[in-house]
Design a protein around this motif. Structure first.
Motif, PDB file in Angstrom:
ATOM      1  N   SER A 194       0.866  -1.175   0.000  1.00  0.00           N
ATOM      2  CA  SER A 194       0.000   0.000   0.000  1.00  0.00           C
ATOM      3  C   SER A 194       0.902   1.224   0.000  1.00  0.00           C
ATOM      4  N   ASP A 223      -3.421  11.194   2.730  1.00  0.00           N
ATOM      5  CA  ASP A 223      -3.637  10.527   4.011  1.00  0.00           C
ATOM      6  C   ASP A 223      -3.495  11.502   5.188  1.00  0.00           C
ATOM      7  N   GLY A 234      -6.165   3.921   4.367  1.00  0.00           N
ATOM      8  CA  GLY A 234      -5.451   3.418   3.204  1.00  0.00           C
ATOM      9  C   GLY A 234      -6.309   3.298   1.967  1.00  0.00           C
ATOM     10  N   GLN A 261      -4.423  -0.175   4.294  1.00  0.00           N
ATOM     11  CA  GLN A 261      -3.211  -0.157   5.104  1.00  0.00           C
ATOM     12  C   GLN A 261      -3.388  -1.202   6.197  1.00  0.00           C
TER      13      GLN A 261
END
Length: 443
Positions: free
Chosen positions: A72, A78, A96, A175
């Protein structure tokens, strides 16, 4: 209790016709033992993330695919989640939105995905058969995001997204060691055998350039020299732009300087300029100086609306009087030539104050909200370019880290430590690093 929870999930599936099933729905299924848990990065509150052990996702619908995550990424998008700038985040949400991996479990209605093969996921979740999806405008899918607040705020709604708040559907992100991909027959693209996981299909940067309409011999100002801005510069040059001007500060400008041809590159460090309306040394005046006094033909916003430069916008955002600052948008509008074009691909959530609509109208500026890139429109062509070697996404990957260290990575990235750009995140399922990958950094 377990039967009641399962019944609640079934009711949601039947009642909403492919609407969002959140990570809380998935994790509400009973689990038993260590083998039913995985490691994942979760949001714990504003500026707080944590690696936790959490139940593995399970198939909920026949078109689901469970992906065993082999890679990832972390990028500037983010950080908006970390800061709490995206509304309707909930404690425990798995983050993620960019990831790839091996298909581990395939729903019985999915016939184009095979267990054991590698796939990259679209960061938006598309149904594949609504009006927008039929035209490959997957970012505006009409069926996958059941959030009513977004529809009220925007007068319409976007597709759901992985790991990007309940505002965009509440789906768990990648993630993590495993992730559930709804409608996997639509939202997974097989990765050719010789293309490593570290390489991305780059739809956001490409869409920004194409949608805004960069043309041959254009001068292009790019606000934000992170991974999206950097690759927007690459694509702008491919479209024939004669000059690229990056507006940012150190250390990013030095990174850009090392990766672009000097005869087509200009750098503007906004921290060395003034923000005052009466000053003659501003970003706007500098951009006009670099472009024959008229200004750039095109400006691309690749930063976002949460970074206030003036105390007034900082105060208004802090007190909730606006959700996004208009400062970068105004700089773009005021700096481009008359009848110039401004594209907005940085993330803006809601409402802004002090927007210079007068300059926009009087000077004939085209302001284009690029929206989330419709991944399905571009991803096959971009992956083909990567496969042929004509496009190299590795130039923006600065670090390789472990999933177990990801909470520490977020904090380091937020502080812009060590020139972080795009960060590749390996899991225990990852393949050996490709020859172009940065060395593993431990935290």
């Amino acid at each position: 209790m377990a039967l009641a929870q399962a019944a609640n999930v079934v009711e949601k599936i039947v009642g909403h016709d492919n609407s969002a099933i959140t990570q809380q729905d998935v994790s509400s299924f009973p689990s038993g033992g260590e083998d039913d848990t995985m490691k994942a990065l979760v949001w714990m509150g504003k500026n707080q993330v944590k690696i936790v052990d959490t139940p593995k996702p399970k198939l909920v619908e026949d078109r689901d695919v469970i992906l065993k995550v082999t890679g990832s990424t972390v990028c500037g998008s983010d950080l908006h989640l970390l800061h709490g700038a995206i509304i309707e985040m909930q404690k425990g949400d798995i983050l993620g939105h960019e990831f790839c991996g091996e298909a581990a479990v395939v729903g019985r209605a999915v016939h184009n995905v095979q267990v054991g093969k590698r796939y990259v996921a679209s960061f938006q979740i598309a149904c594949g058969d609504c009006w927008y999806c039929e035209r490959k405008l997957s970012s505006q899918c009409a069926k996958t995001n059941a959030n009513t607040l977004e529809k009220t705020m925007y007068g319409g709604q976007t597709a759901a997204m992985f790991g990007y708040a309940h505002f965009t559907g509440g789906f768990a992100g990648g993630q993590a060691e495993y992730v559930r991909v709804p409608m996997g027959d639509v939202n997974l693209l097989e990765i050719p055998e010789h293309v490593p996981d570290e390489k991305d299909v780059l739809a956001t940067s490409y869409h920004c350039v194409v949608d805004t309409g960069v043309e041959k011999d254009d001068s292009v100002a790019i606000f934000g020299a992170g991974p999206i801005g950097q690759m927007a510069g690459v694509f702008a040059l491919e479209q024939g732009a004669k000059k690229i001007i990056f507006v940012d500060t150190e250390p990013r400008l030095s990174i850009i300087k090392s990766r672009f041809p000097t005869d087509k590159l200009e750098l503007v460090d906004y921290k060395k300029l003034s923000n005052g309306l009466t000053s003659k040394n501003t970003v706007v005046t500098r951009l006009k100086e670099l472009c024959d006094g008229r200004g750039p033909d095109v400006a691309l916003e690749c930063a976002a609306g949460e970074y206030a430069k003036s105390w007034l916008h900082w105060l208004e955002m802090t007190t909730g009087l606006e959700t996004d600052t208009s400062e970068l948008i105004n700089e773009m509008i005021e700096s481009v030539r008359s009848f110039g074009r401004c594209g907005v691909t940085g993330i803006y959530t809601g409402f802004t104050n002090h927007f210079n609509i007068g300059s926009l109208m009087q000077r004939g500026i085209r302001l284009i909200g690029n929206g989330q890139a419709p991944v399905h429109l571009y991803w096959k062509d971009l992956l083909q370019a990567i496969e042929k070697g004509t496009l190299d996404p590795m130039q923006m990957v600065s670090h390789r880290v472990r999933l177990e260290d990801l909470d520490k990575v977020y904090y380091a990235f937020d502080k812009k430590q060590d020139g972080m750009q795009k960060v590749f995140v390996e899991t225990k399922f990852s393949y050996p690093a490709s020859k172009d990958s940065p060395a593993l950094t431990r935290f």
